[in-house]
Design an enzyme around this catalytic site. Structure first.
Site, short mmCIF file in Angstrom:
data_model
loop_
_atom_site.label_atom_id
_atom_site.label_comp_id
_atom_site.label_asym_id
_atom_site.label_seq_id
_atom_site.Cartn_x
_atom_site.Cartn_y
_atom_site.Cartn_z
N GLU A 153 0.82 -1.22 0.00
CA GLU A 153 0.00 0.00 0.00
C GLU A 153 0.85 1.27 0.00
O GLU A 153 1.47 1.59 1.03
CB GLU A 153 -0.90 -0.01 1.24
CG GLU A 153 -1.78 1.22 1.37
CD GLU A 153 -2.80 1.12 2.51
OE1 GLU A 153 -2.56 0.34 3.45
OE2 GLU A 153 -3.81 1.83 2.44
N GLU A 247 -12.27 1.15 4.71
CA GLU A 247 -11.28 1.53 5.73
C GLU A 247 -11.47 3.03 5.94
O GLU A 247 -10.81 3.86 5.31
CB GLU A 247 -9.85 1.21 5.28
CG GLU A 247 -8.88 1.40 6.45
CD GLU A 247 -7.43 1.43 6.02
OE1 GLU A 247 -6.69 0.53 6.41
OE2 GLU A 247 -7.05 2.37 5.29
C1 LER Z 1 -3.62 1.23 6.18
O1 LER Z 1 -4.43 0.58 5.25
C2 LER Z 1 -3.56 2.67 5.94
O2 LER Z 1 -4.18 3.17 5.04
C3 LER Z 1 -2.70 3.48 6.77
O3 LER Z 1 -3.06 4.84 6.64
C4 LER Z 1 -2.71 3.09 8.22
O4 LER Z 1 -1.71 3.83 8.83
MN MN Z 2 -5.45 2.01 3.69
#
Ligand code: LER
Ligand code: MN
Length: 270
Positions: A153, A247
């Protein structure tokens, strides 16, 4: 594309972008009640609950497991794959491998977010990116044994100084010839970093393997100012068929947030 919602069991992440924080049975049942296809799990570690128990909850509620996060390795234990200390890096990779194996038993990929760390001090950017590539190579190989990818990510500039753009992530995967690594397009981070979110998704092409479907302010989609139509069109154009996962901050409360997000996902996918 499918819908997912985050369930956290990490007290240190109580203020984080996770929707349901109650016990897992309650979280699974809330996800089902709101009509989600799957849940994304944010757990304190691989030994918090057995994969068999999670499988039983998933089948009882007819929900999939979209992914498992690894961020607790950072928020609880301060572990990072690019720490200057080799022992910390080793422990970080060990934690991630165990989370890959836990997720693998559930048919779910693990996500590398905050545990990627940052470069600085005695660690050059080049050194950090080399360590990260080595760790991703190992993670991709182990995930393959479970027939799942490993998810990397890119984060916004306030959380990492390694890779902040999706296309940069795609080039990094290609330049380092990393197999079985996919990218997470977190629309909150992208809203900060990309000049055009939809174009960035198109530029990253086939590499996107998971989406955090957050609005510009990290609230449920529709509570900020993101225009979802071009983003969904871009995801369709690159052949994305994975999850749109909530999320997001549980604002104004978890139930209102979950209801708004599923409505936004269903509208976006019409
Ligand atoms: C985790 O998926 C994320 O987006 C981060 O910002 C968490 O620190
Ligand atoms: Mn994230």
């Amino acid at each position: 594309m499918k819908s997912a919602i985050t369930l956290s069991q990490v007290p240190e992440a109580a203020g984080g972008p996770f929707v349901f924080h109650q016990s897992l049975p309650e979280g699974f049942s809330a996800a089902k009640k709101h009509g989600y296809d799957s849940v994304e799990l944010f757990l304190p570690g691989p030994d918090f609950i057995s994969a068999a128990k999670v499988k039983a909850l998933a089948s009882e509620h007819d929900l999939g497991i979209a992914a498992v996060g690894t961020g607790a390795g950072m928020v609880k234990h301060g572990l990072s794959l690019t720490d200057v200390d080799a022992e910390v890096r080793r422990k970080a990779l060990d934690f991630i491998i165990q989370m890959i194996e836990f997720g693998g038993l559930l048919g779910a990929p693990a996500i590398l977010g905050s545990m990627q760390g940052k470069w600085g001090g005695e660690v050059s950017r080049e050194q950090a990116l080399n360590w990260l590539a080595e760790a991703l190579r190992t993670a991709g190989e182990i995930a393959l044994k479970y027939n799942v990818p490993f998810i990397y990510e890119p984060l916004n500039r306030y959380e990492t100084n390694l890779i902040n753009h999706l296309e940069e992530g795609a080039r990094y995967i290609e330049d380092n010839k990393l197999d079985n690594i996919v990218l997470l397009a977190d629309l909150f981070h992208m809203n900060i970093e990309e000049s055009d979110v939809a174009e960035a998704i198109i530029a990253a092409g086939k590499h996107t393997g998971h989406v955090h479907f957050a609005d510009s302010n990290r609230s449920a989609m529709g509570f900020g100012h993101t225009n979802t139509a071009p983003i969904i069109a871009a995801l369709k154009k690159v052949g994305y068929t994975g999850h749109l996962s909530a999320e997001v901050f549980p604002k104004p409360d978890a139930d209102t947030c979950a209801a708004q997000e599923i409505k936004a996902i269903q509208r976006a996918l019409i």
